[in-house]
Design a protein around this motif. Sequence first.
Motif, PDB file in Angstrom:
ATOM      1  N   THR A  66       0.842  -1.191   0.000  1.00 22.81           N
ATOM      2  CA  THR A  66       0.000   0.000   0.000  1.00 22.81           C
ATOM      3  C   THR A  66       0.880   1.244   0.000  1.00 22.81           C
ATOM      4  O   THR A  66       2.030   1.189   0.426  1.00 22.81           O
ATOM      5  CB  THR A  66      -0.943  -0.022   1.229  1.00 22.81           C
ATOM      6  N   SER A  97      -8.562   2.136  -4.406  1.00 22.30           N
ATOM      7  CA  SER A  97      -8.159   3.457  -3.941  1.00 22.30           C
ATOM      8  C   SER A  97      -9.112   3.969  -2.873  1.00 22.30           C
ATOM      9  O   SER A  97     -10.333   3.896  -3.035  1.00 22.30           O
ATOM     10  CB  SER A  97      -8.187   4.462  -5.100  1.00 22.30           C
ATOM     11  N   TYR A 106     -12.706   9.232 -10.894  1.00 22.09           N
ATOM     12  CA  TYR A 106     -12.321   8.095 -11.726  1.00 22.09           C
ATOM     13  C   TYR A 106     -13.427   7.960 -12.770  1.00 22.09           C
ATOM     14  O   TYR A 106     -14.615   7.932 -12.414  1.00 22.09           O
ATOM     15  CB  TYR A 106     -12.224   6.790 -10.928  1.00 22.09           C
ATOM     16  N   ILE A 146      -4.635   9.913  -1.794  1.00 25.10           N
ATOM     17  CA  ILE A 146      -5.265   8.609  -1.987  1.00 25.10           C
ATOM     18  C   ILE A 146      -4.393   7.518  -1.382  1.00 25.10           C
ATOM     19  O   ILE A 146      -3.176   7.489  -1.638  1.00 25.10           O
ATOM     20  CB  ILE A 146      -5.433   8.314  -3.499  1.00 25.10           C
ATOM     21  N   ARG A 148      -3.520   3.795  -1.842  1.00 18.95           N
ATOM     22  CA  ARG A 148      -3.669   2.793  -2.901  1.00 18.95           C
ATOM     23  C   ARG A 148      -3.266   1.422  -2.354  1.00 18.95           C
ATOM     24  O   ARG A 148      -2.368   1.329  -1.520  1.00 18.95           O
ATOM     25  CB  ARG A 148      -2.795   3.158  -4.106  1.00 18.95           C
TER      26      ARG A 148
END
Length: 159
Positions: A66, A97, A106, A146, A148
């Motif tokens: 991550t 995300s 997105y 964000i 991830r």
Amino acid sequence: MQIWHMEPFPCGDRRLPHHVFPPKKITTTQLGALAGVQYYKVDLEDTASMKKRLSAVKTEKNVTFTDVFTVSETMLDFDDKMEQFYEAQTQKEDVISLVVEGTCYYDVEVEDDSWIRVQLEKGDLIVIPKGLSHRFTTTPQNFVKIQRFFSRKVEGTQG
Ligand SMILES: CSCCC(=O)/C(O)=C/O
């Protein structure tokens, strides 16, 4: 989280909403049925519930790495990055995300040249299935942080 159908050939500033006319919003359930995209709301202020949700997602998606990625207009290569992220792309792994701060979009392509825009804010967690064409951009706020999640090591991520 808000989700809507985008106008077919948007011109101008990509950070504007680009609704079809009249606007056609859809629900997270409809998005799941149309594109296989999963959505969760994570309460970032409630540590126990956040850990439980992230742990479930990590287990289900085999997440082993991550990172936290910030997109901001203060980045030196902001314009280049935004060009790169707005290129339609498909990944071999699910794109997972969680928005920690700020807002972003997105866009997912449900049919050729038919895009759905997903506007995310703090606490929104999205899973875009592998193989689904998508792209990313900021809102006019030009700022998003964000977290991830990856199932394998990619450059610049932490275990
Ligand atoms: C801040 S990362 C945005 C880009 C992204 O998640 C992507 O391009 C997935 O394929």
